[in-house]
Design a protein around this motif. Structure first.
Motif, PDB file in Angstrom:
ATOM      1  N   LYS A  70       2.866   3.648  -8.497  1.00 30.61           N
ATOM      2  CA  LYS A  70       2.756   3.819  -7.044  1.00 30.61           C
ATOM      3  C   LYS A  70       2.001   2.640  -6.436  1.00 30.61           C
ATOM      4  CE  LYS A  70       2.658   8.883  -7.175  1.00 30.61           C
ATOM      5  NZ  LYS A  70       1.877  10.080  -6.815  1.00 30.61           N
ATOM      6  N   ASP A  71       2.541   2.101  -5.348  1.00 34.16           N
ATOM      7  CA  ASP A  71       1.782   1.080  -4.634  1.00 34.16           C
ATOM      8  C   ASP A  71       0.835   1.765  -3.657  1.00 34.16           C
ATOM      9  OD1 ASP A  71       2.972   1.389  -1.950  1.00 34.16           O
ATOM     10  OD2 ASP A  71       4.786   0.554  -2.829  1.00 34.16           O
ATOM     11  N   THR A  72       0.014   0.973  -2.992  1.00 34.79           N
ATOM     12  CA  THR A  72      -0.970   1.531  -2.054  1.00 34.79           C
ATOM     13  C   THR A  72      -0.626   1.231  -0.598  1.00 34.79           C
ATOM     14  OG1 THR A  72      -2.365  -0.435  -2.300  1.00 34.79           O
ATOM     15  CG2 THR A  72      -2.828   1.431  -3.755  1.00 34.79           C
ATOM     16  N   MET A  73       0.664   0.914  -0.328  1.00 32.74           N
ATOM     17  CA  MET A  73       1.084   0.570   1.034  1.00 32.74           C
ATOM     18  C   MET A  73       1.417   1.787   1.889  1.00 32.74           C
ATOM     19  SD  MET A  73       0.931  -2.689   1.635  1.00 32.74           S
ATOM     20  CE  MET A  73       1.956  -2.821   3.108  1.00 32.74           C
ATOM     21  N   LYS A  74       1.368   2.976   1.300  1.00 36.36           N
ATOM     22  CA  LYS A  74       1.636   4.214   2.049  1.00 36.36           C
ATOM     23  C   LYS A  74       3.008   4.180   2.715  1.00 36.36           C
ATOM     24  CE  LYS A  74      -3.295   4.932   2.922  1.00 36.36           C
ATOM     25  NZ  LYS A  74      -4.366   5.149   3.915  1.00 36.36           N
ATOM     26  N   GLY A  75       3.976   3.596   1.995  1.00 35.29           N
ATOM     27  CA  GLY A  75       5.324   3.506   2.539  1.00 35.29           C
ATOM     28  C   GLY A  75       5.455   2.491   3.652  1.00 35.29           C
ATOM     29  N   ALA A  76       4.409   1.682   3.890  1.00 31.54           N
ATOM     30  CA  ALA A  76       4.316   0.727   5.011  1.00 31.54           C
ATOM     31  C   ALA A  76       4.189   1.442   6.357  1.00 31.54           C
ATOM     32  CB  ALA A  76       5.479  -0.268   5.032  1.00 31.54           C
TER      33      ALA A  76
ATOM     34  N   PRO B  86       1.864  -1.659  -7.787  1.00 32.17           N
ATOM     35  CA  PRO B  86       1.574  -0.611  -8.780  1.00 32.17           C
ATOM     36  C   PRO B  86       1.261  -1.153 -10.170  1.00 32.17           C
ATOM     37  CG  PRO B  86       3.939  -0.802  -8.477  1.00 32.17           C
ATOM     38  CD  PRO B  86       3.313  -1.784  -7.526  1.00 32.17           C
ATOM     39  N   PHE B  87       0.970  -2.450 -10.276  1.00 33.31           N
ATOM     40  CA  PHE B  87       0.784  -3.091 -11.576  1.00 33.31           C
ATOM     41  C   PHE B  87      -0.686  -3.418 -11.836  1.00 33.31           C
ATOM     42  CE2 PHE B  87       5.024  -5.034 -10.171  1.00 33.31           C
ATOM     43  CZ  PHE B  87       5.759  -3.956 -10.667  1.00 33.31           C
ATOM     44  N   GLU B  88      -1.147  -3.115 -13.040  1.00 33.97           N
ATOM     45  CA  GLU B  88      -2.485  -3.507 -13.454  1.00 33.97           C
ATOM     46  C   GLU B  88      -2.570  -5.018 -13.625  1.00 33.97           C
ATOM     47  OE1 GLU B  88      -6.342  -3.343 -14.170  1.00 33.97           O
ATOM     48  OE2 GLU B  88      -5.215  -1.494 -13.823  1.00 33.97           O
ATOM     49  N   GLU B  89      -1.462  -5.609 -14.125  1.00 35.93           N
ATOM     50  CA  GLU B  89      -1.385  -7.063 -14.224  1.00 35.93           C
ATOM     51  C   GLU B  89       0.053  -7.497 -13.948  1.00 35.93           C
ATOM     52  OE1 GLU B  89      -2.734  -8.183 -18.096  1.00 35.93           O
ATOM     53  OE2 GLU B  89      -1.042  -7.271 -19.124  1.00 35.93           O
ATOM     54  N   ALA B  90       0.199  -8.689 -13.393  1.00 38.79           N
ATOM     55  CA  ALA B  90       1.525  -9.156 -12.999  1.00 38.79           C
ATOM     56  C   ALA B  90       1.513 -10.652 -12.732  1.00 38.79           C
ATOM     57  CB  ALA B  90       2.008  -8.429 -11.739  1.00 38.79           C
ATOM     58  N   ALA B  91       2.673 -11.273 -12.918  1.00 35.05           N
ATOM     59  CA  ALA B  91       2.902 -12.616 -12.400  1.00 35.05           C
ATOM     60  C   ALA B  91       3.099 -12.510 -10.893  1.00 35.05           C
ATOM     61  CB  ALA B  91       4.128 -13.235 -13.049  1.00 35.05           C
ATOM     62  N   ILE B  92       2.785 -13.590 -10.195  1.00 36.81           N
ATOM     63  CA  ILE B  92       2.911 -13.605  -8.727  1.00 36.81           C
ATOM     64  C   ILE B  92       3.687 -14.850  -8.330  1.00 36.81           C
ATOM     65  CG2 ILE B  92       1.685 -13.557  -6.528  1.00 36.81           C
ATOM     66  CD1 ILE B  92      -0.824 -12.647  -8.191  1.00 36.81           C
ATOM     67  N   LEU B  93       4.648 -14.662  -7.435  1.00 34.82           N
ATOM     68  CA  LEU B  93       5.429 -15.790  -6.916  1.00 34.82           C
ATOM     69  C   LEU B  93       5.425 -15.709  -5.400  1.00 34.82           C
ATOM     70  CD1 LEU B  93       7.348 -18.201  -7.327  1.00 34.82           C
ATOM     71  CD2 LEU B  93       9.226 -16.564  -7.617  1.00 34.82           C
ATOM     72  N   THR B  94       4.956 -16.771  -4.747  1.00 32.61           N
ATOM     73  CA  THR B  94       4.984 -16.845  -3.285  1.00 32.61           C
ATOM     74  C   THR B  94       5.842 -18.033  -2.865  1.00 32.61           C
ATOM     75  OG1 THR B  94       3.044 -18.299  -3.011  1.00 32.61           O
ATOM     76  CG2 THR B  94       2.632 -15.932  -3.229  1.00 32.61           C
ATOM     77  N   MET B  95       6.646 -17.820  -1.830  1.00 34.79           N
ATOM     78  CA  MET B  95       7.547 -18.870  -1.340  1.00 34.79           C
ATOM     79  C   MET B  95       7.657 -18.717   0.173  1.00 34.79           C
ATOM     80  SD  MET B  95      10.575 -18.065  -4.116  1.00 34.79           S
ATOM     81  CE  MET B  95      10.378 -16.306  -3.782  1.00 34.79           C
ATOM     82  N   ASP B  96       7.456 -19.822   0.907  1.00 37.63           N
ATOM     83  CA  ASP B  96       7.639 -19.768   2.358  1.00 37.63           C
ATOM     84  C   ASP B  96       7.926 -21.159   2.891  1.00 37.63           C
ATOM     85  OD1 ASP B  96       5.157 -21.062   2.363  1.00 37.63           O
ATOM     86  OD2 ASP B  96       4.102 -19.472   3.450  1.00 37.63           O
TER      87      ASP B  96
END
Length: 609
Positions: free
Chosen positions: A360-366, A141-151
């Motif tokens: 609101k995100d666009t995942m439709k509640g998953a 739901p963010f116009e801009e954001a930091a992103i962190l990925t970890m795996d």
């Protein structure tokens, strides 16, 4: 004007999946395991692709672009360099992996096109952590954001920090193989006797039973941690570079013996190890997040990658981290990479604008998987000779609420299946959180799993702040928060000296079935907007009991994927001690069903009646 369809695919490692966009909107997404009933199925997602196309009402010829979630040649480069770097130690492992790569994975393009029926359109590849980052940022739901990925590892990267603005996404820095937070956690998963790539949840659930006695040892010998969250792993203690296991003989010596034999009795040692690696993991997550905040200066954070499913760590990031708001991709593991690569094609490759709805995100509640019509469900029930009753909506909700209040356990199958590892009120098993017996009953009689495993609460969004120390949405069950202090029951004096599993049966709150031994809970907030039936069921339970919370666990048993079809749900219902089953508008009670005659390997394994 014709629609533009983009199909994203993740496959060939674990948890393969497909996701479909129509003009940038997420139409469908599902994991292959749900259709094949093979947990973590890594094969090409044939049935998931077929479902996505069916949901959109199109054929593969209508798809403009297909994306694959990582770059196989880069991954092969890393594998070859690793084997040559440790040679000759990795020869046995290379003999197993090498021929497979040479035969199949080096020809991914050919394999993908063949699996898609000879499709000859535009086939594009993204780097693994870019796919994760895209799955985290673009639906957020963010116009801009930091992103962190970890795996664990993609091609070379094991973690990354990036920034998203509008349709633009850029990775700023990354950690690289073999230093990996995901693999560190998996090493302890293996050593404590659980299965890598699926047992990490168990380690997280086991951690509160332990003491952090090994934290100093981990920092002294295994992990050289820096202030910015980057670190080096001492490969002397690991065996994933050259061998077929996660840990080495030096690891055994450091922690006082060989790995726990799977299914053997858990001891305090495993609990203490789990607590220790969980604390180290949380500290690394916090440091990485602080670095992401410092480098981007943004108030919002998006998370993805397998480590982002560590909801205890996520809860600490929310409470103690520098970001004002956090959004976590519900399918943070490799399955979500299918969605990420499709989004990258839409926004980066095709330069399509991104539409953000604030808050609101666009995942439709998953809720992106298959659903089944009433006629289809009833035809199935008739074919099985099942005893059932069709109810109007209000009557059904009232009836199920009464069953739950009477400590009955109910399988709830309603609407579209969830995308990601969590059941979110479409393929769920429900219970009364006020019952001190519910956790043991559900673990042992329904799920056939370890008794220490905690259950999650689903709570009405409008009531969450009255029951938990949480004032934000948590629709995807990816945040752990403390139970509200006024709902807690102080531990009796004679119980304060207890450690380990001895703590399990102590009632800790007004909702003991979902209160972990550290007074925490993995919270799902439920809103009427995304799942009206589930919301109104919990509201009916609240009206009856005064409690706006139900126990929600995934509709499956140990070792099986979450159910997908009415047949999957009916089979699970008949093979377990679930008291009632709701399939759409149809209600079944165990007492009214005939004898279940299908004896299978599954039944013999669990010795069911």
């Amino acid at each position: 004007m014709a629609h533009e369809y983009i199909l994203g695919i993740s496959a060939y490692y674990h948890d393969s999946a497909a996701a479909l966009l129509r003009d940038g909107e997420i139409v469908a997404a599902a994991q292959e395991e749900r259709f094949t009933r093979k947990k973590g199925d890594e094969r090409f997602p044939t049935q998931a692709v077929a479902y996505c196309l069916r949901e959109a009402g199109i054929g593969i010829e209508d798809v403009a672009h297909v994306g694959f979630y990582d770059k196989p040649l880069l991954k092969f480069e890393r594998i070859l360099e690793t084997y040559f770097g440790v040679a000759p130690k990795g020869f046995r492992s290379f003999l197993m992996a090498g021929p497979l790569w040479i035969k199949e994975k080096l020809f991914t393009d050919r394999e993908l096109r063949a699996a898609l029926g000879g499709w000859d359109g535009s086939l594009l590849y993204a780097e693994h952590h870019e796919s994760h980052a895209a799955s985290a940022f673009y639906p957020s739901p963010f116009e801009e954001a930091a992103i962190l990925t970890m795996d664990g590892v993609g091609e070379w990267a094991t973690a990354s920090i990036g920034v998203g603005r509008g349709r633009d996404l850029t990775l700023l820095r990354e950690m690289r193989w073999p230093d990996s937070l995901g693999l560190l956690y998996s090493a302890f998963t293996y050593y404590t006797g659980f299965k890598v790539n699926s047992g990490e949840y168990k380690v997280m659930g086991l951690a509160p039973y332990g003491r952090p006695t090994y934290v100093d040892r981990i920092y002294e010998h295994l992990v050289d941690l820096r202030d910015d969250g980057s670190f080096t792993l001492n490969q002397k203690y690991f065996d994933y570079l050259s061998g077929l296991t996660m840990t080495s003989a030096a690891f055994d010596e450091l922690f006082g013996g060989p790995p726990r034999v799977p299914e053997s009795k858990l001891t305090q040692k495993e609990m203490d190890l789990a607590r220790s690696v969980q604390e180290v993991t949380e500290e690394i997550m916090l440091r990485m997040a602080r670095t992401a905040h410092r480098e981007t200066g943004l108030p919002n954070l998006c998370l993805a990658g397998g480590v982002a499913l560590n909801c205890v760590g996520n809860g600490r990031l929310l409470r103690e981290g520098p970001f004002e708001r956090i959004w976590i991709q519900p399918a943070s593991g490799d399955a979500g990479g299918a969605l990420g690569v499709a989004q990258l094609i839409h926004h980066r490759y095709l330069a399509r604008e991104r539409r953000v709805v604030r808050g609101k995100d666009t995942m439709k509640g998953a809720y992106l998987g298959p659903s089944f019509g009433d006629d289809e469900i009833e035809a199935f029930l008739k074919s099985k000779g099942a005893s059932y009753r069709r109810m109007e909506r209000d009557e059904l909700l009232r009836h199920v609420a009464e069953e739950l209040a009477g400590e009955k356990i109910v399988g709830w199958f309603n609407g579209r299946m969830e995308f990601g590892p969590r059941a979110l009120g479409s393929r769920s098993i429900l219970g009364d959180p006020r019952s001190p017996r519910m956790q043991a009953q559900m673990n042992l009689k329904i799920k056939f799993r370890e008794g220490f495993r905690p259950f999650a609460p689903s709570v009405l969004r409008e009531d969450v702040a009255d029951w938990f120390e949480l004032d934000v949405d948590s629709p995807y069950m990816l945040l752990v928060a403390p139970v509200k202090r006024e709902r807690q029951i102080p531990m009796p004096d004679d119980a304060r000296q207890l450690w380990g599993i001895d703590q399990l049966n102590i009632v800790r709150s007004d909702i003991p079935a979902v209160t972990h031994i550290d007074y925490s809970a993995r919270v799902q907030t439920v809103s009427r907007e995304t799942n009206p039936d589930y919301h109104d069921l919990i509201a009916a339970f609240r009206d009856l009991t005064g409690c706006p919370v139900v126990v929600n666990t995934s509709f499956n048993v140990r070792g099986e994927p979450i159910v997908c079809t009415p047949e999957d749900a009916y089979r699970c219902f008949m093979r377990t001690h679930i008291d009632g089953l709701v399939l759409g508008p149809f209600v079944l009670h165990k007492a009214g069903q005939g004898e279940w005659k299908e004896e299978t390997e599954w039944q013999r394994e669990f010795q069911l009646d």
